[in-house]
Design an enzyme around this catalytic site. Structure first.
Site, PDB file in Angstrom:
ATOM      1  N   TYR A   1       0.842  -1.202   0.000  1.00  9.96           N
ATOM      2  CA  TYR A   1       0.000   0.000   0.000  1.00  9.96           C
ATOM      3  C   TYR A   1       0.875   1.249   0.000  1.00  9.96           C
ATOM      4  O   TYR A   1       0.587   2.230  -0.686  1.00  9.96           O
ATOM      5  CB  TYR A   1      -0.929   0.004   1.221  1.00  9.96           C
ATOM      6  CG  TYR A   1      -1.911   1.156   1.177  1.00  9.96           C
ATOM      7  CD1 TYR A   1      -3.136   1.013   0.535  1.00  9.96           C
ATOM      8  CD2 TYR A   1      -1.591   2.395   1.742  1.00  9.96           C
ATOM      9  CE1 TYR A   1      -4.025   2.081   0.445  1.00  9.96           C
ATOM     10  CE2 TYR A   1      -2.476   3.467   1.662  1.00  9.96           C
ATOM     11  CZ  TYR A   1      -3.688   3.301   1.011  1.00  9.96           C
ATOM     12  OH  TYR A   1      -4.558   4.353   0.932  1.00  9.96           O
TER      13      TYR A   1
ATOM     14  N   PHE B   1      -7.452  21.569 -24.523  1.00  9.24           N
ATOM     15  CA  PHE B   1      -7.734  20.142 -24.622  1.00  9.24           C
ATOM     16  C   PHE B   1      -8.980  19.892 -23.762  1.00  9.24           C
ATOM     17  O   PHE B   1      -9.158  20.528 -22.720  1.00  9.24           O
ATOM     18  CB  PHE B   1      -6.569  19.252 -24.189  1.00  9.24           C
ATOM     19  CG  PHE B   1      -6.923  17.810 -24.385  1.00  9.24           C
ATOM     20  CD1 PHE B   1      -7.015  17.286 -25.661  1.00  9.24           C
ATOM     21  CD2 PHE B   1      -7.267  16.998 -23.316  1.00  9.24           C
ATOM     22  CE1 PHE B   1      -7.442  15.983 -25.886  1.00  9.24           C
ATOM     23  CE2 PHE B   1      -7.692  15.690 -23.521  1.00  9.24           C
ATOM     24  CZ  PHE B   1      -7.772  15.184 -24.801  1.00  9.24           C
ATOM     25  N   THR B   2      -9.825  18.963 -24.213  1.00  8.27           N
ATOM     26  CA  THR B   2     -11.154  18.781 -23.607  1.00  8.27           C
ATOM     27  C   THR B   2     -11.115  18.657 -22.077  1.00  8.27           C
ATOM     28  O   THR B   2     -11.729  19.457 -21.362  1.00  8.27           O
ATOM     29  CB  THR B   2     -11.830  17.542 -24.216  1.00  8.27           C
ATOM     30  OG1 THR B   2     -10.931  16.435 -24.118  1.00  8.27           O
ATOM     31  CG2 THR B   2     -12.196  17.769 -25.682  1.00  8.27           C
TER      32      THR B   2
ATOM     33  N   ASP C   1       1.774  20.246 -20.552  1.00  9.96           N
ATOM     34  CA  ASP C   1       1.067  18.980 -20.762  1.00  9.96           C
ATOM     35  C   ASP C   1       2.017  18.102 -21.567  1.00  9.96           C
ATOM     36  O   ASP C   1       2.173  18.254 -22.779  1.00  9.96           O
ATOM     37  CB  ASP C   1      -0.254  19.208 -21.510  1.00  9.96           C
ATOM     38  CG  ASP C   1      -1.023  17.906 -21.697  1.00  9.96           C
ATOM     39  OD1 ASP C   1      -0.396  16.831 -21.637  1.00  9.96           O
ATOM     40  OD2 ASP C   1      -2.250  17.948 -21.908  1.00  9.96           O
TER      41      ASP C   1
ATOM     42  N   LYS D   1      -0.022   7.634 -23.474  1.00  9.68           N
ATOM     43  CA  LYS D   1       0.410   7.960 -24.838  1.00  9.68           C
ATOM     44  C   LYS D   1       1.907   7.687 -24.969  1.00  9.68           C
ATOM     45  O   LYS D   1       2.316   6.539 -25.112  1.00  9.68           O
ATOM     46  CB  LYS D   1       0.068   9.417 -25.170  1.00  9.68           C
ATOM     47  CG  LYS D   1      -1.411   9.646 -25.472  1.00  9.68           C
ATOM     48  CD  LYS D   1      -2.262   9.751 -24.251  1.00  9.68           C
ATOM     49  CE  LYS D   1      -3.619  10.357 -24.506  1.00  9.68           C
ATOM     50  NZ  LYS D   1      -4.454  10.403 -23.311  1.00  9.68           N
TER      51      LYS D   1
ATOM     52  N   ARG E   1     -13.364  15.401 -33.893  1.00  8.43           N
ATOM     53  CA  ARG E   1     -12.722  16.495 -33.168  1.00  8.43           C
ATOM     54  C   ARG E   1     -13.205  17.792 -33.819  1.00  8.43           C
ATOM     55  O   ARG E   1     -12.506  18.383 -34.635  1.00  8.43           O
ATOM     56  CB  ARG E   1     -11.186  16.375 -33.214  1.00  8.43           C
ATOM     57  CG  ARG E   1     -10.600  15.431 -32.194  1.00  8.43           C
ATOM     58  CD  ARG E   1     -10.953  15.847 -30.802  1.00  8.43           C
ATOM     59  NE  ARG E   1     -10.381  15.050 -29.727  1.00  8.43           N
ATOM     60  CZ  ARG E   1     -11.039  14.767 -28.600  1.00  8.43           C
ATOM     61  NH1 ARG E   1     -12.275  15.129 -28.427  1.00  8.43           N
ATOM     62  NH2 ARG E   1     -10.453  14.102 -27.633  1.00  8.43           N
TER      63      ARG E   1
ATOM     64  N   PHE F   1     -18.916  14.620 -26.251  1.00  2.00           N
ATOM     65  CA  PHE F   1     -18.507  13.766 -27.371  1.00  2.00           C
ATOM     66  C   PHE F   1     -18.393  12.296 -26.976  1.00  2.00           C
ATOM     67  O   PHE F   1     -18.539  11.413 -27.821  1.00  2.00           O
ATOM     68  CB  PHE F   1     -17.167  14.251 -27.966  1.00  2.00           C
ATOM     69  CG  PHE F   1     -16.037  14.298 -26.980  1.00  2.00           C
ATOM     70  CD1 PHE F   1     -15.863  15.404 -26.167  1.00  2.00           C
ATOM     71  CD2 PHE F   1     -15.154  13.237 -26.860  1.00  2.00           C
ATOM     72  CE1 PHE F   1     -14.822  15.451 -25.244  1.00  2.00           C
ATOM     73  CE2 PHE F   1     -14.109  13.271 -25.949  1.00  2.00           C
ATOM     74  CZ  PHE F   1     -13.952  14.382 -25.130  1.00  2.00           C
TER      75      PHE F   1
HETATM   76  C1  LIG Z   1      -3.061  16.342 -24.664  1.00  2.83           C
HETATM   77  C2  LIG Z   1      -3.813  15.533 -23.667  1.00  2.83           C
HETATM   78  N1  LIG Z   1      -3.876  15.946 -22.404  1.00  2.83           N
HETATM   79  C3  LIG Z   1      -4.546  15.242 -21.470  1.00  2.83           C
HETATM   80  C4  LIG Z   1      -5.212  14.086 -21.789  1.00  2.83           C
HETATM   81  C5  LIG Z   1      -6.019  13.373 -20.716  1.00  2.83           C
HETATM   82  O1  LIG Z   1      -5.406  12.198 -20.352  1.00  2.83           O
HETATM   83  P1  LIG Z   1      -6.221  10.896 -19.868  1.00  2.83           P
HETATM   84  O2  LIG Z   1      -7.030  10.436 -21.003  1.00  2.83           O
HETATM   85  O3  LIG Z   1      -5.123   9.947 -19.478  1.00  2.83           O
HETATM   86  O4  LIG Z   1      -7.038  11.295 -18.698  1.00  2.83           O
HETATM   87  C6  LIG Z   1      -5.149  13.603 -23.087  1.00  2.83           C
HETATM   88  C7  LIG Z   1      -5.852  12.346 -23.429  1.00  2.83           C
HETATM   89  O5  LIG Z   1      -6.477  12.110 -24.393  1.00  2.83           O
HETATM   90  C8  LIG Z   1      -4.441  14.362 -24.063  1.00  2.83           C
HETATM   91  O6  LIG Z   1      -4.378  13.958 -25.343  1.00  2.83           O
END
Ligand SMILES: Cc1ncc(COP(=O)(O)O)c(C=O)c1O
Length: 464
Positions: free
Chosen positions: A78, A130-131, A221, A264, A388, A455
């Site tokens: 843990y 980013f979303t 990021d 990624k 997108r 989406f």
């Molecule tokens: C540029 C970017 N930032 C953040 C994220 C969010 O990461 P996660 O899907 O691991 O939560 C993504 C994922 O698609 C991304 O492409």
């Protein structure tokens, strides 16, 4: 006959295949039923109904034998797992950040950072939204402001660094809101929503200098930083002789910390982290991770997962790996482009982005051209892509109106080390087939809209 000096020499993937996974082939009638059942949203398809899955490069990589071996070394204590210390060492060695807060994926790192750094009324400038990143900024009471160069919003611009920040825009934001209301500038590498477009080292240095002048942090990021580094090596004057690792380190050294989706670049199926140089911010993040993720030495990941991330981070900066990864995307992009299909150029790092607005010029954004195109591609061949465009952009929280993004794209995202060149040929030929019949394509209307990140779960019906 070509002489030895002029003969073209091919290169191939720097790995061989040890295990295979069967793919199901479907008929057009089966796909028709499946996409209808999924409300014309490729996120709602069952993966077993998909032939070639280019929905995302997130968590879809094939892990290496070394990573699988690392999984067997998982220390599932843990507290104080040895794999946490391996991961901390890898983050310090490769990225150079001082402190590590593990999280189960990227958005959890964004959540924690947003909660500890953003106050209501703050603004967060960044090189395109980013979303999940923007949503967490908004949930913390902040507002995202786009300061990317205009070329990033133009799918036809050949600018080599479409991820660059427009410094004049950033200066204007600082002048308008004041540095006290800017907790940090958010810098993405290989900007996802722009089509996987890189930021240059020179631009990042200028951003750093401007932020230093105003005492503003720069948070990175780092989700696809190694892919960005490859483009810097290829394109930026003076960088051709640098290693990918040195470029990655140079990028990180210009920033104060990062959020990371390890799904990624780091070649794992799950994992992420927040890394920070500032001791106080780290302390706040470490307090918060135990509330939302788990103890600060696992943060939502199993020990074995942390080991795979640590190994994957090392593999991500290997030149032969990254050249083959970005090279496979370029191969697919060139092939699609040769068929005359409009795509975002230059071809990005992690996927080929079809310009749905130019592909389907007869469709208004109100009938979701990119969502429609993704569904049509699936119908043609079982290739799964994702929207997108207008659906991903969502609604403006202040006006409640649909945002109208300049880019209306379909993303064909290539998982790392998973598909072969023959798969890429099949995808390109399917895109060309749909393109040939584009005039007959009608749009979609949304019949179910979730409140957040619509989406993922929205449902659609064909317009009559
Ligand atoms: C540029 C970017 N930032 C953040 C994220 C969010 O990461 P996660 O899907 O691991 O939560 C993504 C994922 O698609 C991304 O492409």
């Amino acid at each position: 006959m070509a002489s030895e000096a002029t003969r073209h020499r091919s290169w191939a993937e720097p790995y061989k295949i040890k295990m295979v996974e069967h793919l199901k082939m479907t008929t057009r009638a089966e796909r028709d039923a499946a996409i209808r059942e999924a409300g014309y949203n490729t996120f709602l398809l069952k993966s077993e109904d998909v032939y070639i899955d280019l929905l995302t490069d997130s968590g879809t990589s094939a892990m290496s034998d070394r990573q699988w071996a690392g999984m067997m070394l998982g220390d599932e204590a843990y507290a104080g797992s040895r794999n946490f210390y391996h991961l901390e060492e890898a983050v310090r060695e490769i990225y150079g950040y001082k402190h590590l807060v593990p999280t189960h994926q990227g958005r959890s790192a964004e959540h924690i950072l947003s909660q500890i750094a953003i106050k209501p009324g703050d603004v967060v400038p960044g090189n395109m939204y980013f979303t999940t990143t923007r949503l967490h900024q908004e949930l913390a009471g902040g507002r995202f402001v786009d300061v990317i160069i205009d070329e990033a919003h133009d799918s036809a611009s050949e600018h080599p660094f479409k991820g660059d920040v427009d410094l004049a825009k950033l200066e204007r934001v600082i002048a308008e809101y004041g540095a006290d209301h800017i907790p940090y500038v958010c810098i993405a590498t290989a900007v996802n929503m722009a089509g996987g477009q890189p930021i240059s080292l020179a631009n990042l240095r200028a951003v750093r200098a401007l932020c230093d002048k105003h005492g503003i942090r720069v948070i990175h990021d780092a989700t696809r930083v190694a892919e960005n580094a490859y483009f810097i090596k290829e394109r930026e004057p003076g960088c051709a002789d640098m290693t990918i690792a040195a470029i990655v380190r140079a990028i990180c050294d210009l920033t104060d910390g990062c959020t990371m989706s390890a799904k990624k670049d780091a070649l794992v199926n799950i994992g992420g982290f927040l890394a920070l140089n500032d001791d106080d911010l780290f302390d706040a993040a470490r307090n918060m991770v135990v509330v939302y993720e788990g103890l600060h030495t696992y943060g939502g990941m199993a020990g074995r997962d942390m080991e795979a991330v640590a190994i994957g981070l090392h593999e991500s900066v290997d030149y032969e790996h990254i050249k083959a990864r970005v090279g496979q995307v370029a191969y697919l992009g060139r092939k699609i482009h040769e068929f005359g299909v409009p795509i975002v150029v230059p071809i990005g790092s992690h996927g080929v982005f079809l310009d749905a607005e130019a592909f389907l010029p007869h469709l208004d954004q109100d009938v979701y051209p990119a969502q429609t195109l993704a569904a049509e591609l699936y119908l043609d061949s079982g290739v799964r892509s994702m929207e997108r465009g207008t659906v991903s952009a969502g609604r403006d929280p202040e006006t409640g109106q649909d945002r109208r993004p300049k880019l209306e794209l379909v993303r064909l995202t290539v998982p790392r080390r998973v598909y072969t060149q023959a798969h890429m040929d099949v995808v390109a030929e399917s895109v060309a087939e749909v393109f040939d019949h584009r005039d007959a394509i009608k749009g979609l209307r949304m019949v179910y809209e979730p409140a957040q990140l619509r989406f993922f779960q929205a449902r659609f019906e064909p317009v009559a």
